[in-house]
Write a protein that holds these residues in place. Sequence first.
Motif, PDB file in Angstrom:
ATOM      1  N   ALA A  28      -3.134   6.015  -7.961  1.00  0.00           N
ATOM      2  CA  ALA A  28      -3.069   6.560  -9.327  1.00  0.00           C
ATOM      3  C   ALA A  28      -1.719   7.221  -9.586  1.00  0.00           C
ATOM      4  O   ALA A  28      -1.170   7.126 -10.679  1.00  0.00           O
ATOM      5  N   THR A  29      -1.182   7.903  -8.579  1.00  0.00           N
ATOM      6  CA  THR A  29       0.140   8.529  -8.701  1.00  0.00           C
ATOM      7  C   THR A  29       0.955   8.142  -7.475  1.00  0.00           C
ATOM      8  O   THR A  29       0.395   7.954  -6.389  1.00  0.00           O
ATOM      9  N   PRO A  30       2.269   8.035  -7.626  1.00  0.00           N
ATOM     10  CA  PRO A  30       3.093   7.667  -6.462  1.00  0.00           C
ATOM     11  C   PRO A  30       2.997   8.747  -5.375  1.00  0.00           C
ATOM     12  O   PRO A  30       3.109   9.929  -5.669  1.00  0.00           O
ATOM     13  N   PRO A  31       2.757   8.356  -4.144  1.00  0.00           N
ATOM     14  CA  PRO A  31       2.689   9.331  -3.052  1.00  0.00           C
ATOM     15  C   PRO A  31       4.021  10.044  -2.846  1.00  0.00           C
ATOM     16  O   PRO A  31       5.075   9.403  -2.860  1.00  0.00           O
ATOM     17  N   GLU A  32       3.961  11.348  -2.665  1.00  0.00           N
ATOM     18  CA  GLU A  32       5.173  12.117  -2.416  1.00  0.00           C
ATOM     19  C   GLU A  32       5.745  11.732  -1.053  1.00  0.00           C
ATOM     20  O   GLU A  32       5.014  11.619  -0.075  1.00  0.00           O
ATOM     21  N   GLY A  33       7.050  11.507  -1.008  1.00  0.00           N
ATOM     22  CA  GLY A  33       7.707  11.152   0.248  1.00  0.00           C
ATOM     23  C   GLY A  33       7.766   9.662   0.519  1.00  0.00           C
ATOM     24  O   GLY A  33       8.379   9.236   1.490  1.00  0.00           O
ATOM     25  N   MET A  34       7.129   8.852  -0.347  1.00  0.00           N
ATOM     26  CA  MET A  34       7.211   7.391  -0.189  1.00  0.00           C
ATOM     27  C   MET A  34       8.463   6.903  -0.905  1.00  0.00           C
ATOM     28  O   MET A  34       8.664   7.194  -2.083  1.00  0.00           O
ATOM     29  N   ARG A  35       9.310   6.195  -0.190  1.00  0.00           N
ATOM     30  CA  ARG A  35      10.570   5.698  -0.769  1.00  0.00           C
ATOM     31  C   ARG A  35      10.402   4.342  -1.436  1.00  0.00           C
ATOM     32  O   ARG A  35      10.911   4.099  -2.519  1.00  0.00           O
ATOM     33  N   ARG A  36       9.737   3.422  -0.737  1.00  0.00           N
ATOM     34  CA  ARG A  36       9.564   2.055  -1.235  1.00  0.00           C
ATOM     35  C   ARG A  36       8.261   1.510  -0.676  1.00  0.00           C
ATOM     36  O   ARG A  36       7.789   1.975   0.362  1.00  0.00           O
ATOM     37  N   ALA A  37       7.726   0.501  -1.346  1.00  0.00           N
ATOM     38  CA  ALA A  37       6.517  -0.151  -0.848  1.00  0.00           C
ATOM     39  C   ALA A  37       6.571  -1.633  -1.211  1.00  0.00           C
ATOM     40  O   ALA A  37       7.094  -2.004  -2.262  1.00  0.00           O
ATOM     41  N   PHE A  38       6.044  -2.444  -0.312  1.00  0.00           N
ATOM     42  CA  PHE A  38       6.004  -3.891  -0.493  1.00  0.00           C
ATOM     43  C   PHE A  38       4.600  -4.383  -0.167  1.00  0.00           C
ATOM     44  O   PHE A  38       3.911  -3.797   0.663  1.00  0.00           O
ATOM     45  N   ALA A  39       4.209  -5.491  -0.802  1.00  0.00           N
ATOM     46  CA  ALA A  39       2.939  -6.140  -0.486  1.00  0.00           C
ATOM     47  C   ALA A  39       3.197  -7.627  -0.280  1.00  0.00           C
ATOM     48  O   ALA A  39       3.963  -8.236  -1.029  1.00  0.00           O
ATOM     49  N   TYR A  40       2.567  -8.174   0.738  1.00  0.00           N
ATOM     50  CA  TYR A  40       2.718  -9.592   1.077  1.00  0.00           C
ATOM     51  C   TYR A  40       1.336 -10.209   1.237  1.00  0.00           C
ATOM     52  O   TYR A  40       0.496  -9.657   1.940  1.00  0.00           O
ATOM     53  N   TRP A  41       1.098 -11.365   0.572  1.00  0.00           N
ATOM     54  CA  TRP A  41      -0.185 -12.033   0.599  1.00  0.00           C
ATOM     55  C   TRP A  41      -0.082 -13.354   1.348  1.00  0.00           C
ATOM     56  O   TRP A  41       0.922 -14.054   1.237  1.00  0.00           O
ATOM     57  N   SER A  42      -1.154 -13.709   2.038  1.00  0.00           N
ATOM     58  CA  SER A  42      -1.227 -15.049   2.623  1.00  0.00           C
ATOM     59  C   SER A  42      -1.463 -16.043   1.481  1.00  0.00           C
ATOM     60  O   SER A  42      -1.906 -15.667   0.391  1.00  0.00           O
ATOM     61  N   GLU A  43      -1.178 -17.314   1.750  1.00  0.00           N
ATOM     62  CA  GLU A  43      -1.332 -18.346   0.717  1.00  0.00           C
ATOM     63  C   GLU A  43      -2.744 -18.416   0.176  1.00  0.00           C
ATOM     64  O   GLU A  43      -2.944 -18.664  -1.003  1.00  0.00           O
ATOM     65  N   ASP A  44      -3.738 -18.197   1.031  1.00  0.00           N
ATOM     66  CA  ASP A  44      -5.125 -18.318   0.587  1.00  0.00           C
ATOM     67  C   ASP A  44      -5.670 -17.038  -0.049  1.00  0.00           C
ATOM     68  O   ASP A  44      -6.819 -16.996  -0.475  1.00  0.00           O
ATOM     69  N   GLY A  45      -4.855 -15.973  -0.117  1.00  0.00           N
ATOM     70  CA  GLY A  45      -5.289 -14.741  -0.747  1.00  0.00           C
ATOM     71  C   GLY A  45      -6.292 -13.940   0.063  1.00  0.00           C
ATOM     72  O   GLY A  45      -6.893 -12.998  -0.438  1.00  0.00           O
ATOM     73  N   ARG A  46      -6.483 -14.293   1.326  1.00  0.00           N
ATOM     74  CA  ARG A  46      -7.481 -13.624   2.156  1.00  0.00           C
ATOM     75  C   ARG A  46      -6.888 -12.518   3.024  1.00  0.00           C
ATOM     76  O   ARG A  46      -7.625 -11.747   3.623  1.00  0.00           O
ATOM     77  N   GLU A  47      -5.578 -12.460   3.119  1.00  0.00           N
ATOM     78  CA  GLU A  47      -4.944 -11.432   3.941  1.00  0.00           C
ATOM     79  C   GLU A  47      -3.796 -10.821   3.151  1.00  0.00           C
ATOM     80  O   GLU A  47      -3.047 -11.532   2.485  1.00  0.00           O
ATOM     81  N   ILE A  48      -3.701  -9.501   3.206  1.00  0.00           N
ATOM     82  CA  ILE A  48      -2.626  -8.805   2.503  1.00  0.00           C
ATOM     83  C   ILE A  48      -2.045  -7.756   3.437  1.00  0.00           C
ATOM     84  O   ILE A  48      -2.783  -7.046   4.128  1.00  0.00           O
ATOM     85  N   THR A  49      -0.722  -7.707   3.491  1.00  0.00           N
ATOM     86  CA  THR A  49      -0.028  -6.725   4.320  1.00  0.00           C
ATOM     87  C   THR A  49       0.795  -5.828   3.414  1.00  0.00           C
ATOM     88  O   THR A  49       1.598  -6.318   2.610  1.00  0.00           O
ATOM     89  N   GLY A  50       0.581  -4.529   3.536  1.00  0.00           N
ATOM     90  CA  GLY A  50       1.356  -3.539   2.798  1.00  0.00           C
ATOM     91  C   GLY A  50       2.328  -2.860   3.743  1.00  0.00           C
ATOM     92  O   GLY A  50       1.972  -2.519   4.873  1.00  0.00           O
ATOM     93  N   VAL A  51       3.559  -2.707   3.290  1.00  0.00           N
ATOM     94  CA  VAL A  51       4.599  -2.049   4.075  1.00  0.00           C
ATOM     95  C   VAL A  51       5.199  -0.954   3.206  1.00  0.00           C
ATOM     96  O   VAL A  51       5.712  -1.234   2.128  1.00  0.00           O
ATOM     97  N   SER A  52       5.100   0.296   3.658  1.00  0.00           N
ATOM     98  CA  SER A  52       5.670   1.403   2.892  1.00  0.00           C
ATOM     99  C   SER A  52       6.675   2.167   3.741  1.00  0.00           C
ATOM    100  O   SER A  52       6.500   2.327   4.942  1.00  0.00           O
ATOM    101  N   PHE A  53       7.738   2.606   3.081  1.00  0.00           N
ATOM    102  CA  PHE A  53       8.823   3.350   3.736  1.00  0.00           C
ATOM    103  C   PHE A  53       8.729   4.806   3.299  1.00  0.00           C
ATOM    104  O   PHE A  53       8.575   5.089   2.103  1.00  0.00           O
ATOM    105  N   TRP A  54       8.845   5.723   4.268  1.00  0.00           N
ATOM    106  CA  TRP A  54       8.612   7.148   4.038  1.00  0.00           C
ATOM    107  C   TRP A  54       9.808   7.988   4.444  1.00  0.00           C
ATOM    108  O   TRP A  54      10.595   7.599   5.303  1.00  0.00           O
ATOM    109  N   ASP A  55       9.901   9.198   3.847  1.00  0.00           N
ATOM    110  CA  ASP A  55      10.935  10.159   4.219  1.00  0.00           C
ATOM    111  C   ASP A  55      10.779  10.605   5.669  1.00  0.00           C
ATOM    112  O   ASP A  55      11.756  10.884   6.353  1.00  0.00           O
ATOM    113  N   SER A  56       9.519  10.704   6.121  1.00  0.00           N
ATOM    114  CA  SER A  56       9.233  11.198   7.473  1.00  0.00           C
ATOM    115  C   SER A  56       7.801  10.829   7.850  1.00  0.00           C
ATOM    116  O   SER A  56       7.004  10.434   6.987  1.00  0.00           O
ATOM    117  N   LYS A  57       7.477  10.973   9.115  1.00  0.00           N
ATOM    118  CA  LYS A  57       6.093  10.758   9.557  1.00  0.00           C
ATOM    119  C   LYS A  57       5.183  11.802   8.928  1.00  0.00           C
ATOM    120  O   LYS A  57       4.055  11.503   8.530  1.00  0.00           O
TER     121      LYS A  57
END
Length: 99
Positions: A28-57
Amino acid sequence: MEEHFVWVTTRHLRPGTLEGFERAWQPATPPEGMRRAFAYWSEDGREITGVSFWDSKDACDSWRASDPEAQRRAAMAPYVLEEREGFYRGRELAIPHHS
């Protein structure tokens, strides 16, 4: 080289649920400390991988423990069959260019 803090989540979805999952997945709102985020889907739409980059752990851990993230996870749950996730540190690799 700049070090990155990255959270990666791969989810296997129930067949035909990608659209519903995508609506539930968006915070609903952008997470604080998140710099960038990406989403990647498989061709069949059954698998999705999210990758987010953060300021810190700590920034990532804080979001993961938050109420908005708990609500988001609850909204996604009906669409998800299996989930794998992990936190990583790393850097961009230099790719040599051939002439």
